[in-house]
Motif scaffolding. Sequence first.
Motif: not given
Length: 419
Positions: A63-67, A215-216, A220-221, A355-356
């Motif tokens: 998920p961090f990669a998507a962000s 990342p924040r 949050a997502a 995506p996230v």
Amino acid sequence: MKRSLHPAWVVAMVACLVLLGAAGFRAVPSVFMDPLHMEFGWSHGTIGLAMTVNMTLFGLFSPFAASLMDRFGMRPVVVFALTMIAAGSAFSVSMTQSWQLILYWGVFVGLGTGSMSMAFVATVTARWFVARRGLVSGVLTAASAAGQLVFLPIIAHLTTQDGWRRAALVVAIAAAAVIPIVLVLLREHPEDLETTALGATTSDPGAPRIRSGGPRATVAALGRAARHPAFWLLAGSFAICGATTNGLIGTHFIPAATDHGMPVTTSASLLALVGVFDVVGTICSGWLTDRFNPALLLVAYYTGRGLALGFLPGLLSPDTTPSTWVFILFYGLDWVATVPPTIALCRAWFGAESPVVYGWVFASHQLGAGAAAAGAGWIRDAFATYDPAFYIAAGLCGAAALLCLTVSRRAVPTTPSLA
């Protein structure tokens, strides 16, 4: 007048190649397990632990990669990912201690593959496609299976003839070779080429161009998604998906077959055939996702997988039989056919941030895979057989089918949102 190829298809082809290169290392562990055990004396549980670290980081970083792709772009993130995979595979040839196995296979490759996981698929399809979204997500997902198809027989042959170190170097070279292609051809958004997403309309123009808060915002997502029961139902079923594919079969099928007297090259070829049928199954699943209720498709997929795994212990033998081929066909068609419907449900429920959110759902997939990779190894060490692991996996698939049936009975919001 001759119609030109839409740039979305070029981006999709590059993404396929990227996922193909990354899949090479994920094909390695089951082939290397017995050679590492014989050379260093490491137990199946220890080697499985390294793969648990790999799969856990793979999932948690997704998920961090998507962000990060939203903030910095797909291209730098993908280049970083391929570099980590190549480095981890190359450095592993010099390892002599089990902590090095965990560092190279677990941390390096886990971060690399996590940077370029199924969240990458969700990002590409959201940005570049309105029409054919389900089909393209199926094709991109199948690229990972195609990597298994391409690399497993090669790796098994090299491991048998020249040792596991030569095979690890082949994977490193393959991952590094994709980097120049990414730098030249992978584009970020349709607007960069003064075009629109394939099939874009005024009612559905495709994903907006956003700059993620990093990342924040990713955390949050997760907080917003966690308020929806659908998120937990999808995450729970996808955790079982990971446990019953990458974690169990992807890591332990070859040593399990070897326990029954099957040669490594034969079992590796069978696992590669799973990849062949998976390409067909996943593309067909994408096509079906565009036309039918994705939650009900998932119910069918998990039910079929559970039946196949329940029969597997009675099918393994020194030789391949007609029943073995039926399992490979049936299980292969189902391997990651779950991905296109799961992406579709995330998009329906969570809209532009899907995506996230899908990255977090995929994190659960890899946590399940990691638990199964270690757990099946410990079961093998304790009982001298993998049979209990296969029966447990079959029961879990039944539970996943029930979770997806619950999703199918919930009303999908007309306007998907995380608000």
